[in-house]
Design a protein around this motif. Sequence first.
Motif, PDB file in Angstrom:
ATOM      1  N   ALA A  12     -18.449 -27.674  34.878  1.00 31.84           N
ATOM      2  CA  ALA A  12     -17.705 -26.450  34.571  1.00 31.84           C
ATOM      3  C   ALA A  12     -18.566 -25.249  34.938  1.00 31.84           C
ATOM      4  CB  ALA A  12     -17.347 -26.409  33.094  1.00 31.84           C
ATOM      5  N   ALA A  13     -17.919 -24.235  35.425  1.00 30.70           N
ATOM      6  CA  ALA A  13     -18.650 -23.021  35.784  1.00 30.70           C
ATOM      7  C   ALA A  13     -19.249 -22.404  34.533  1.00 30.70           C
ATOM      8  CB  ALA A  13     -17.705 -22.034  36.449  1.00 30.70           C
ATOM      9  N   PRO A  14     -20.450 -21.891  34.633  1.00 28.28           N
ATOM     10  CA  PRO A  14     -21.051 -21.255  33.463  1.00 28.28           C
ATOM     11  C   PRO A  14     -20.248 -20.016  33.065  1.00 28.28           C
ATOM     12  CG  PRO A  14     -22.415 -20.905  35.415  1.00 28.28           C
ATOM     13  CD  PRO A  14     -21.302 -21.832  35.799  1.00 28.28           C
ATOM     14  N   VAL A  15     -20.330 -19.694  31.792  1.00 27.11           N
ATOM     15  CA  VAL A  15     -19.629 -18.517  31.291  1.00 27.11           C
ATOM     16  C   VAL A  15     -20.253 -17.277  31.923  1.00 27.11           C
ATOM     17  CG1 VAL A  15     -19.100 -17.151  29.243  1.00 27.11           C
ATOM     18  CG2 VAL A  15     -19.114 -19.649  29.115  1.00 27.11           C
ATOM     19  N   ALA A  16     -19.414 -16.490  32.570  1.00 26.29           N
ATOM     20  CA  ALA A  16     -19.915 -15.270  33.204  1.00 26.29           C
ATOM     21  C   ALA A  16     -20.277 -14.262  32.129  1.00 26.29           C
ATOM     22  CB  ALA A  16     -18.862 -14.699  34.134  1.00 26.29           C
ATOM     23  N   ARG A  17     -21.429 -13.710  32.262  1.00 29.22           N
ATOM     24  CA  ARG A  17     -21.919 -12.716  31.328  1.00 29.22           C
ATOM     25  C   ARG A  17     -21.688 -11.343  31.942  1.00 29.22           C
ATOM     26  NH1 ARG A  17     -27.627 -13.829  28.428  1.00 29.22           N
ATOM     27  NH2 ARG A  17     -27.052 -15.947  28.947  1.00 29.22           N
ATOM     28  N   PRO A  18     -20.959 -10.461  31.271  1.00 33.29           N
ATOM     29  CA  PRO A  18     -20.773  -9.124  31.835  1.00 33.29           C
ATOM     30  C   PRO A  18     -22.122  -8.428  31.981  1.00 33.29           C
ATOM     31  CG  PRO A  18     -19.371  -9.430  29.912  1.00 33.29           C
ATOM     32  CD  PRO A  18     -20.283 -10.612  29.998  1.00 33.29           C
ATOM     33  N   GLY A  19     -22.257  -7.665  33.036  1.00 34.57           N
ATOM     34  CA  GLY A  19     -23.490  -6.927  33.262  1.00 34.57           C
ATOM     35  C   GLY A  19     -23.622  -5.739  32.326  1.00 34.57           C
ATOM     36  N   VAL A  20     -24.822  -5.208  32.281  1.00 36.76           N
ATOM     37  CA  VAL A  20     -25.097  -4.061  31.418  1.00 36.76           C
ATOM     38  C   VAL A  20     -24.182  -2.892  31.779  1.00 36.76           C
ATOM     39  CG1 VAL A  20     -26.839  -2.330  30.809  1.00 36.76           C
ATOM     40  CG2 VAL A  20     -27.479  -4.740  30.937  1.00 36.76           C
ATOM     41  N   SER A  21     -23.986  -2.646  33.071  1.00 37.83           N
ATOM     42  CA  SER A  21     -23.145  -1.506  33.459  1.00 37.83           C
ATOM     43  C   SER A  21     -21.700  -1.699  32.989  1.00 37.83           C
ATOM     44  CB  SER A  21     -23.194  -1.283  34.968  1.00 37.83           C
ATOM     45  OG  SER A  21     -22.649  -2.383  35.652  1.00 37.83           O
ATOM     46  N   THR A  22     -21.217  -2.933  33.008  1.00 33.16           N
ATOM     47  CA  THR A  22     -19.860  -3.218  32.517  1.00 33.16           C
ATOM     48  C   THR A  22     -19.764  -2.942  31.022  1.00 33.16           C
ATOM     49  OG1 THR A  22     -19.552  -4.898  34.212  1.00 33.16           O
ATOM     50  CG2 THR A  22     -18.100  -5.020  32.300  1.00 33.16           C
ATOM     51  N   LEU A  23     -20.796  -3.353  30.279  1.00 27.86           N
ATOM     52  CA  LEU A  23     -20.787  -3.154  28.827  1.00 27.86           C
ATOM     53  C   LEU A  23     -20.947  -1.675  28.470  1.00 27.86           C
ATOM     54  CD1 LEU A  23     -22.933  -6.242  27.811  1.00 27.86           C
ATOM     55  CD2 LEU A  23     -20.432  -6.019  27.830  1.00 27.86           C
ATOM     56  N   VAL A  24     -21.761  -0.967  29.227  1.00 26.22           N
ATOM     57  CA  VAL A  24     -21.914   0.480  28.989  1.00 26.22           C
ATOM     58  C   VAL A  24     -20.605   1.188  29.304  1.00 26.22           C
ATOM     59  CG1 VAL A  24     -23.093   2.572  29.788  1.00 26.22           C
ATOM     60  CG2 VAL A  24     -24.414   0.504  29.294  1.00 26.22           C
ATOM     61  N   THR A  25     -19.954   0.784  30.390  1.00 26.81           N
ATOM     62  CA  THR A  25     -18.661   1.376  30.741  1.00 26.81           C
ATOM     63  C   THR A  25     -17.633   1.125  29.638  1.00 26.81           C
ATOM     64  OG1 THR A  25     -19.100   1.118  33.102  1.00 26.81           O
ATOM     65  CG2 THR A  25     -16.796   1.355  32.453  1.00 26.81           C
ATOM     66  N   ALA A  26     -17.626  -0.081  29.099  1.00 30.08           N
ATOM     67  CA  ALA A  26     -16.704  -0.401  28.003  1.00 30.08           C
ATOM     68  C   ALA A  26     -16.983   0.462  26.783  1.00 30.08           C
ATOM     69  CB  ALA A  26     -16.813  -1.878  27.640  1.00 30.08           C
ATOM     70  N   THR A  27     -18.264   0.669  26.493  1.00 33.21           N
ATOM     71  CA  THR A  27     -18.636   1.499  25.352  1.00 33.21           C
ATOM     72  C   THR A  27     -18.212   2.947  25.567  1.00 33.21           C
ATOM     73  OG1 THR A  27     -20.518   0.056  24.857  1.00 33.21           O
ATOM     74  CG2 THR A  27     -20.584   2.284  23.941  1.00 33.21           C
ATOM     75  N   VAL A  28     -18.464   3.469  26.750  1.00 36.44           N
ATOM     76  CA  VAL A  28     -18.075   4.855  27.053  1.00 36.44           C
ATOM     77  C   VAL A  28     -16.562   4.998  26.993  1.00 36.44           C
ATOM     78  CG1 VAL A  28     -18.038   6.617  28.871  1.00 36.44           C
ATOM     79  CG2 VAL A  28     -20.157   5.358  28.384  1.00 36.44           C
ATOM     80  N   ARG A  29     -15.849   4.020  27.542  1.00 38.55           N
ATOM     81  CA  ARG A  29     -14.380   4.066  27.504  1.00 38.55           C
ATOM     82  C   ARG A  29     -13.882   4.073  26.057  1.00 38.55           C
ATOM     83  NH1 ARG A  29     -13.035   0.230  31.161  1.00 38.55           N
ATOM     84  NH2 ARG A  29     -13.492  -1.402  29.654  1.00 38.55           N
ATOM     85  N   ALA A  30     -14.450   3.202  25.220  1.00 39.20           N
ATOM     86  CA  ALA A  30     -14.053   3.161  23.807  1.00 39.20           C
ATOM     87  C   ALA A  30     -14.354   4.491  23.129  1.00 39.20           C
ATOM     88  CB  ALA A  30     -14.776   2.021  23.091  1.00 39.20           C
ATOM     89  N   ALA A  31     -15.514   5.055  23.424  1.00 40.61           N
ATOM     90  CA  ALA A  31     -15.904   6.326  22.808  1.00 40.61           C
ATOM     91  C   ALA A  31     -14.955   7.450  23.214  1.00 40.61           C
ATOM     92  CB  ALA A  31     -17.344   6.672  23.192  1.00 40.61           C
ATOM     93  N   VAL A  32     -14.638   7.518  24.489  1.00 38.42           N
ATOM     94  CA  VAL A  32     -13.761   8.596  24.975  1.00 38.42           C
ATOM     95  C   VAL A  32     -12.360   8.455  24.393  1.00 38.42           C
ATOM     96  CG1 VAL A  32     -12.633   9.543  27.040  1.00 38.42           C
ATOM     97  CG2 VAL A  32     -15.085   9.046  27.071  1.00 38.42           C
TER      98      VAL A  32
END
Length: 146
Positions: A12-32
Amino acid sequence: MSAHTIADAPLAAPVARPGVSTLVTATVRAAVVALVANVLVHTLARVAGVETVLTPPGAAPVTVAPFAVVTMTLVPVVVGGVALVLFARVSPGSVRALPWVGLLIGVGTVVMPLSMGGDLGGRLVLAAMHVITGVAWFVSVRRARD
C-alpha cells in the motif's frame, strides 16, 4: 492456486504527509475565514444594538471590542497552526486528528461566554464566534490533508 504469494502483492502506498507550506496555508485560510466572519458577526450585532459586554464572576463588566475579537480569533488559530506543523512532523495521523481537536475546542469553549453575566444576545454572539472559529479550522485543515 496462484503462483503469487502475499510477498508478491504490491504494498500500500504510504500515507502522504502534507508539507509545511500546505499546513501553513490551511492555517492562514482558517484564520482569514474565521476573522472575517467573526468581525462581520460582531459588527452586525453592534449595528443591531446587541452589546457584547460580559461580566465575569466577581469582576467588573468587560466590553468585547473589535480588537479583542481579532486577537481572540487569531491567537487560537495561530497556536493550532503551530501545533499542526509540529505534530505533523512527528505523526501523519495527527493531521487527521487535529481538525477534530480544533472543532471540539471551538464548540467546547462556547461555555465560556455563556457562563458569564451580561446580555444574553451578546453572549450568544460571542459563543457563535467560538463555533465559527472551530468550523473554519476544521474545514480548512481537513481540506489540507485530502
